[in-house]
Design a protein around this motif. Structure first.
Motif, PDB file in Angstrom:
ATOM      1  N   MET B 106       0.863  -1.307   0.118  1.00 35.72           N
ATOM      2  CA  MET B 106      -0.102  -0.008   0.096  1.00 35.72           C
ATOM      3  C   MET B 106       0.866   0.993   0.132  1.00 35.72           C
ATOM      4  N   ASN B 107       1.981   1.270  -0.625  1.00 38.70           N
ATOM      5  CA  ASN B 107       2.730   2.193  -0.633  1.00 38.70           C
ATOM      6  C   ASN B 107       2.787   3.073  -1.930  1.00 38.70           C
ATOM      7  N   LYS B 108       1.722   4.123  -2.023  1.00 36.75           N
ATOM      8  CA  LYS B 108       1.338   4.703  -3.154  1.00 36.75           C
ATOM      9  C   LYS B 108       2.562   5.475  -3.980  1.00 36.75           C
ATOM     10  N   LYS B 109       3.484   6.012  -3.371  1.00 33.62           N
ATOM     11  CA  LYS B 109       4.439   6.947  -4.086  1.00 33.62           C
ATOM     12  C   LYS B 109       5.530   5.893  -4.785  1.00 33.62           C
ATOM     13  N   ALA B 110       5.886   4.675  -4.109  1.00 33.34           N
ATOM     14  CA  ALA B 110       6.560   3.545  -4.767  1.00 33.34           C
ATOM     15  C   ALA B 110       5.827   3.056  -6.338  1.00 33.34           C
ATOM     16  N   VAL B 111       4.682   2.822  -5.953  1.00 29.01           N
ATOM     17  CA  VAL B 111       3.689   2.380  -7.193  1.00 29.01           C
ATOM     18  C   VAL B 111       3.980   3.497  -8.237  1.00 29.01           C
ATOM     19  N   VAL B 112       3.813   4.583  -7.926  1.00 30.41           N
ATOM     20  CA  VAL B 112       3.799   5.746  -8.981  1.00 30.41           C
ATOM     21  C   VAL B 112       5.119   5.832  -9.694  1.00 30.41           C
ATOM     22  N   ASN B 113       6.019   5.899  -8.796  1.00 27.19           N
ATOM     23  CA  ASN B 113       7.567   5.881  -9.363  1.00 27.19           C
ATOM     24  C   ASN B 113       7.960   4.740 -10.324  1.00 27.19           C
ATOM     25  N   VAL B 184      -2.999   4.005 -18.107  1.00 25.29           N
ATOM     26  CA  VAL B 184      -4.250   3.797 -17.157  1.00 25.29           C
ATOM     27  C   VAL B 184      -4.166   3.537 -15.662  1.00 25.29           C
ATOM     28  N   MET B 185      -3.223   2.452 -15.352  1.00 19.32           N
ATOM     29  CA  MET B 185      -2.919   2.177 -13.915  1.00 19.32           C
ATOM     30  C   MET B 185      -2.587   3.205 -13.319  1.00 19.32           C
ATOM     31  N   LEU B 186      -1.501   4.031 -13.880  1.00 22.40           N
ATOM     32  CA  LEU B 186      -0.820   5.119 -13.348  1.00 22.40           C
ATOM     33  C   LEU B 186      -1.738   6.250 -13.116  1.00 22.40           C
ATOM     34  N   ILE B 187      -2.698   6.608 -14.014  1.00 20.55           N
ATOM     35  CA  ILE B 187      -3.781   7.659 -13.666  1.00 20.55           C
ATOM     36  C   ILE B 187      -4.819   7.061 -12.498  1.00 20.55           C
ATOM     37  N   MET B 188      -5.147   5.951 -12.680  1.00 18.87           N
ATOM     38  CA  MET B 188      -5.925   5.249 -11.653  1.00 18.87           C
ATOM     39  C   MET B 188      -5.316   5.512 -10.052  1.00 18.87           C
ATOM     40  N   THR B 189      -3.984   4.980 -10.103  1.00 22.29           N
ATOM     41  CA  THR B 189      -3.223   5.381  -8.647  1.00 22.29           C
ATOM     42  C   THR B 189      -3.183   6.791  -8.269  1.00 22.29           C
ATOM     43  N   LEU B 190      -2.894   7.746  -9.471  1.00 26.59           N
ATOM     44  CA  LEU B 190      -2.838   8.997  -8.960  1.00 26.59           C
ATOM     45  C   LEU B 190      -4.053   9.525  -8.487  1.00 26.59           C
ATOM     46  N   MET B 191      -5.252   9.103  -8.935  1.00 29.61           N
ATOM     47  CA  MET B 191      -6.621   9.523  -8.785  1.00 29.61           C
ATOM     48  C   MET B 191      -7.053   8.885  -7.205  1.00 29.61           C
ATOM     49  N   ASP B 192      -6.132   8.134  -6.695  1.00 33.37           N
ATOM     50  CA  ASP B 192      -6.376   7.306  -5.433  1.00 33.37           C
ATOM     51  C   ASP B 192      -7.673   6.105  -5.462  1.00 33.37           C
ATOM     52  N   LYS B 193      -7.867   5.811  -6.793  1.00 32.32           N
ATOM     53  CA  LYS B 193      -8.889   4.638  -7.008  1.00 32.32           C
ATOM     54  C   LYS B 193      -8.526   3.487  -6.044  1.00 32.32           C
ATOM     55  N   PHE B 194      -7.132   3.181  -5.843  1.00 34.13           N
ATOM     56  CA  PHE B 194      -6.678   2.028  -5.407  1.00 34.13           C
ATOM     57  C   PHE B 194      -6.708   2.042  -3.840  1.00 34.13           C
ATOM     58  N   GLU B 195      -6.342   3.234  -3.338  1.00 37.66           N
ATOM     59  CA  GLU B 195      -6.495   3.377  -1.891  1.00 37.66           C
ATOM     60  C   GLU B 195      -7.779   3.518  -1.350  1.00 37.66           C
ATOM     61  N   GLN B 196      -8.893   3.729  -2.223  1.00 37.73           N
ATOM     62  CA  GLN B 196     -10.230   3.710  -1.749  1.00 37.73           C
ATOM     63  C   GLN B 196     -10.599   2.273  -1.687  1.00 37.73           C
ATOM     64  N   ARG B 197     -10.286   1.716  -2.674  1.00 32.27           N
ATOM     65  CA  ARG B 197     -10.621   0.044  -2.895  1.00 32.27           C
ATOM     66  C   ARG B 197      -9.852  -0.777  -1.667  1.00 32.27           C
ATOM     67  N   GLY B 198      -8.874   0.047  -1.341  1.00 35.85           N
ATOM     68  CA  GLY B 198      -8.197  -0.962  -0.166  1.00 35.85           C
ATOM     69  C   GLY B 198      -7.116  -1.848  -0.806  1.00 35.85           C
ATOM     70  N   HIS B 199      -7.050  -1.964  -1.921  1.00 40.72           N
ATOM     71  CA  HIS B 199      -5.799  -3.123  -2.509  1.00 40.72           C
ATOM     72  C   HIS B 199      -5.553  -2.597  -3.912  1.00 40.72           C
ATOM     73  N   MET B 202      -5.389  -4.754  -9.138  1.00 41.35           N
ATOM     74  CA  MET B 202      -5.435  -4.154 -10.621  1.00 41.35           C
ATOM     75  C   MET B 202      -3.872  -4.011 -10.982  1.00 41.35           C
ATOM     76  N   ILE B 203      -3.256  -3.627 -10.143  1.00 37.90           N
ATOM     77  CA  ILE B 203      -1.606  -3.442 -10.852  1.00 37.90           C
ATOM     78  C   ILE B 203      -1.131  -4.707 -10.796  1.00 37.90           C
ATOM     79  N   GLU B 204      -1.658  -5.814 -10.119  1.00 34.72           N
ATOM     80  CA  GLU B 204      -0.961  -7.256 -10.239  1.00 34.72           C
ATOM     81  C   GLU B 204      -1.251  -7.643 -11.808  1.00 34.72           C
ATOM     82  N   LYS B 205      -2.706  -7.401 -11.772  1.00 37.22           N
ATOM     83  CA  LYS B 205      -3.217  -8.164 -13.278  1.00 37.22           C
ATOM     84  C   LYS B 205      -2.212  -7.435 -14.617  1.00 37.22           C
TER      85      LYS B 205
END
Lengths: 141, 227
Positions: B106-113, B184-199, B202-205
Motif C-alpha cells: 500500500m505504498n502509493k508513492k513507490a507504485v507511482v515511481n 491507465v494504471m498510473l492515472i488510477m493510482t494518482l486518482m487514489d482509486k486503489f487507495e479507496q478500494r483498499g487494494h 489491478m496493478i498485479e493483473k
C-alpha cells in the motif's frame, strides 16, 4: 504489531528475490549473447546446431524465471500451477510434430522437385550488383 | 457402505464458499487470457519454425540486423542493438515487479515511481523497434519484399520478412497495449482509486500482462536474432 512485522519481513525477502532473479536473467542473457557472437565464427553445422540447442535451453530457463518469480506462479497453490502448466504441455506435440513435418517437406522437395533443388544450389548476386540492373537494361536496349 | 462415513474429512475446495486457486477471480482470468495468447504466439513462432525447417536456405540474421541508430552505411554490429532492446524490456519488467510489490505494501508513492519507470521502459522499447522497422524498410524489406539473400548465397523467398514483420509487429502491438494499460494504471493510482478500494490487485493483473510481453520477447529474440 506482529502481523505488520511479518508483512515487512516478507516484503524484504521479496525485494531480495527480485534482485536475485534480475541478476539471473541478466547473466543468462549475457551468456546467450556470448554464444551468439561465438556462433558467428563457426562454420561446422554440427557445432552450430549444438550451440543453438544450448541457447534454446537457456531461453527455457529465462522463461521459467519470468513465469515462476516475476509472474509469481511458483508461489501459487498447486492446483493453480497445474491449471496453467498442464495445458501448455500441448506445445510438446505442437513443436515436435510441426518441425518434423517441415523437415520432411523439405526432404521431399529436394528429392522430387527439380526446380526447388536447382534453386537451392544456384548462387545469386548480392544487392550492390542488383542496383546496376536498370543501367544494364538501358545498355541492352 | 460404511466407507463413506469413515473416510477422512477432506477440504471441500470446490463446494463453494472458498477460492480453490486462492487467487482473485480477475487474476485467474488474466492467467487464462495469457495462456490463450501464449498459444497464439506459439502458433506464429511454430509456423515460422516449420517454414524454416521446410526451406533449404535462410538469410543470416547477423547480416540483416547489423546496424544501430546514428551508424553509417557500413555499420557492422550484429546483436548489439537487439541486446539493448532485450535489456530495456527486462529492466522494465523488474520495475513492474517492484510496482506490484509496492502495491501489496500500500505504498502509493513507490507504485507511482515504478509505474512511470515501466512506462518509460516500454516507450523506449517501442522507439527502438520503430527505428529498426524504419531502417529495414529503407533497405527495401517489407511484407512481400525481401532484399536479403540466403546465407549460402542462394535466392531467398519473402518468408523471412513476412514472418519477421508479422511476429515482431504482433509483439510490438502487445507492448503498445501494455504501455496504454500501464498509463491507465498510473492515472488510477494518482486518482487514489486503489487507495479507496483498499487494494492494488489491478496493478498485479497489469503486471502479469507486462511480464508476459517480456516473456514473449525472450522467445522472439531467440528465434529471430540468435538462431
Amino acid at each position: 504489531m506482529e502481523h505488520t512485522a511479518h508483512i515487512e519481513h516478507h516484503a524484504e525477502d521479496g525485494k531480495k528475490e527480485v534482485m536475485r532473479v534480475t541478476l539471473i536473467l541478466t547473466v543468462l542473457t549475457l551468456v546467450e549473447l556470448a554464444l551468439g557472437f561465438w556462433m558467428m565464427k563457426i562454420e561446422a553445422q554440427g557445432t552450430r546446431l549444438m550451440i543453438k540447442g544450448v541457447i534454446v535451453i537457456l531461453m527455457m530457463a529465462k522463461a521459467f524465471y519470468i513465469v515462476g518469480y516475476f509472474m509469481h506462479l511458483k508461489h501459487e497453490i498447486r492446483n493453480m500451477i497445474m491449471t496453467i502448466v498442464v495445458p501448455l504441455l500441448l506445445f510438446v506435440w505442437f513443436i515436435g510434430a510441426f518441425l518434423y513435418d517441415g523437415n520432411s517437406f523439405k526432404n521431399l522437395r529436394m528429392t522430387y522437385d527439380s526446380h526447388k533443388k536447382e534453386m537451392s544450389t544456384k548462387k545469386v548476386e548480392k544487392k550492390e550488383e542488383v542496383k546496376e540492373t536498370p543501367e544494364v537494361k538501358k545498355a541492352v536496349e | 457402505m460404511s466407507t463413506s462415513t469413515t473416510a477422512p474429512v477432506t477440504t471441500k475446495w470446490w463446494s463453494g464458499g472458498k477460492s480453490p486457486f486462492n487467487v482473485e477471480y480477475g487474476k485467474l482470468m488474466m492467467w487464462y487470457f495469457l495462456m490463450s495468447d501464449a498459444f497464439t504466439f506459439g502458433a506464429f513462432l511454430i509456423a515460422y519454425g516449420t517454414t524454416r525447417f521446410a526451406t533449404a536456405g535462410w538469410p543470416n540474421p547477423n547480416e540483416v540486423f547489423k546496424s544501430y541508430p546514428f551508424a553509417g552505411e557500413n555499420a557492422n554490429a550484429p546483436l548489439v542493438f537487439v541486446s539493448i532492446m532485450t535489456f530495456i524490456l527486462i529492466i522494465s519488467s523488474v520495475t513492474m515487479v517492484l510496482a506490484v510489490k509496492a502495491g501489496q505494501e500500500m505504498n502509493k508513492k513507490a507504485v507511482v515511481n515504478n509505474l512511470i519507470l515501466t512506462i518509460i521502459g516500454g516507450l523506449a522499447f517501442l522507439s527502438c523497434q520503430a527505428w529498426e522497422w524504419t531502417h529495414l524498410f529503407h533497405e527495401g524489406a517489407w511484407w512481400g519484399r525481401n532484399p536479403f539473400i540466403n546465407a549460402d548465397g542462394t535466392q531467398s523467398t519473402t518468408n523471412f520478412t513476412n514472418f519477421f514483420f508479422t511476429i515482431t509487429g504482433f509483439h510490438g502491438f502487445h507492448v503498445f497495449s501494455g504501455v496504454i494499460i500501464n498509463i491507465v494504471m498510473l492515472i488510477m493510482t494518482l486518482m487514489d482509486k486503489f487507495e479507496q478500494r483498499g487494494h492494488y490487485l489491478m496493478i498485479e493483473k497489469a503486471g502479469l500482462y507486462w511480464h508476459f510481453v517480456d516473456l514473449v520477447w525472450v522467445f522472439v529474440f531467440t528465434c529471430f536474432y540468435l538462431i
